[in-house]
Design a protein around this motif. Structure first.
Motif, PDB file in Angstrom:
ATOM      1  N   HIS A   1      56.860 -14.752  16.834  1.00 40.60           N
ATOM      2  CA  HIS A   1      58.130 -14.429  17.492  1.00 40.60           C
ATOM      3  C   HIS A   1      58.395 -12.914  17.553  1.00 40.60           C
ATOM      4  O   HIS A   1      58.861 -12.385  18.561  1.00 40.60           O
TER       5      HIS A   1
ATOM      6  N   HIS B   1      59.087 -10.118  20.611  1.00 37.83           N
ATOM      7  CA  HIS B   1      60.156  -9.106  20.727  1.00 37.83           C
ATOM      8  C   HIS B   1      59.563  -7.713  20.973  1.00 37.83           C
ATOM      9  O   HIS B   1      60.034  -6.967  21.824  1.00 37.83           O
TER      10      HIS B   1
ATOM     11  N   SER C   1      66.830  -7.579  14.840  1.00 34.36           N
ATOM     12  CA  SER C   1      67.228  -8.904  15.325  1.00 34.36           C
ATOM     13  C   SER C   1      68.143  -9.547  14.286  1.00 34.36           C
ATOM     14  O   SER C   1      68.589  -8.906  13.338  1.00 34.36           O
TER      15      SER C   1
ATOM     16  N   ASP D   1      66.622 -13.748  22.130  1.00 37.63           N
ATOM     17  CA  ASP D   1      65.488 -14.661  22.242  1.00 37.63           C
ATOM     18  C   ASP D   1      65.352 -15.239  23.652  1.00 37.63           C
ATOM     19  O   ASP D   1      66.351 -15.632  24.265  1.00 37.63           O
TER      20      ASP D   1
END
Ligand code: KG4
Ligand code: ZN
Length: 336
Positions: free
Chosen positions: A110, A114, A136, A300
């Motif tokens: 993930h 980003h 985040s 996201d």
């Protein structure tokens, strides 16, 4: 090369198709509102909502883009880090579709998604190597990005992530979840210099952060008197510039210590205008080029997962055909 991206690591369902020739050809993000009444993400509800949304969203995207599953070279899905149940939904659906469509899968990290999100902009994108500030809801890290899949973390939060600090402080101020964007709006009405908050770890000669004391500071202020709406706006404004000061201070140190000339700022909190402006000013002063993802790719989304999957595929990586997620997955584990 064409890749379908599926993001289900937390409370946003993101689906997109990235094509190496045409860029993002279709995308959709669904932000779950069901958590608002609980003041934070309820993992089981997140999983159930992803289950309802993923397949209809994929159907929609393929129809809208007018492409058939046979034209896909891979299905990229978020394998971790994140909520185990939520990750499991994206993973099982990706593996199921992989069998049905005879299409390989790629499990994407993930945070790599980003970090690479600014590269979705073909007209103004960084080149390797660069320095990245990842801010985040779950992570705050300063990372030397040497190459795709080669990362050195040179600083991180020792406690709360920046997004978490925004959300917890917003909650104390009575704002809805997720609090970051609400706090940003409230701060616009405040005087940033009315209060003065501490800047933890300011004088430490490293690039680490500590944000958990800020919410305690705000909690103590709230306990000390009944706050007017103007007091709350003043707190929000000072909170925001405290975070901006800390981030720019540590980023300056990282840039000077590592002699880099490009800075990427990514993750949900990179959508914050005050932080964007402060970091841009700092980068300009140091003659460093700065890159942010487009607003819709800060929080996201499926596009960043499709893109990271395509880059991994180009590098020759293919995922295993098994259902396995990594709720905890340090970025440095990706290093070859
Ligand atoms: O990257 P992201 O969507 O999810 C994680 O991977 O954690 O980041 C979500 C975080 C939340 O804490 C949210 O409050 C924060 O990003 N956020 C913001 C803004 N937009 C989102 N924080 C401050 N200002 C914003 N405009
Ligand atoms: Zn994220």
């Amino acid at each position: 090369m064409r890749v379908l991206g599926i993001e289900t690591s937390c409370d946003d369902t993101g689906i997109a198709v990235y094509d190496t020739e045409h860029g993002i050809i279709a995308e959709e993000t669904h932000s779950q509102l069901t958590h608002q009444k609980f003041g934070g993400v309820v993992p089981e509800l997140a999983s159930r909502d992803h289950i309802k949304k993923v397949i209809p969203m994929i159907d929609n995207i393929l129809k809208r883009a007018q492409i058939s599953p046979t034209s896909l070279d891979a299905i990229a899905y978020t394998k971790g880090p994140g909520l185990a149940g939520a990750l499991m939904v994206g993973t099982t659906i990706a593996q199921g579709l992989s069998m049905a469509w005879q299409c390989p899968t790629i499990g994407v990290h993930h945070l790599e998604g980003h970090l690479l999100a600014p590269m979705l902009d073909n007209n103004n994108k960084p080149t390797y190597p660069f320095l990245a500030l990842l801010i985040s809801g779950g992570h705050t890290q300063i990372i030397l990005v040497h190459q795709l899949g080669n990362y050195t973390i040179i600083g991180e939060s020792l406690d709360d992530a920046v997004g978490e600090a925004f959300d917890k402080t917003a909650k104390l101020l009575g704002l809805p979840y997720p609090g970051g964007p609400h706090l940003e709006n409230l701060a616009l009405l405040g005087d940033p210099n009315h209060y003065q908050f501490p800047r933890p770890l300011w004088n430490r000669a490293d690039c680490d952060f500590s944000f958990s004391g800020l919410k305690t500071h705000v909690a103590q202020l709230i306990a000390s008197k009944t706050l007017t709406q103007q007091d709350k706006a003043n707190i929000a404004a000072q909170f925001e510039i405290t975070i901006a000061d800390i981030l720019t201070h540590k980023i300056k140190r990282a840039i000077m210590q590592h002699n880099v000339n490009q800075l990427v700022v990514a993750g949900g909190v990179a959508a914050n205008k005050t932080l964007r402006d402060a970091l841009t000013q700092q980068a300009n002063a140091l003659n460093v080029s700065i890159y942010f993802p487009a607003m819709q790719y800060c929080t996201d989304n499926g596009a960043m997962i499709a893109y990271a999957g395509a880059m991994r595929l180009r590098q020759g990586h293919l995922g295993e055909n098994k259902i396995a997620v990594k709720p905890r997955w340090p970025l440095s584990e990706l290093n070859a």
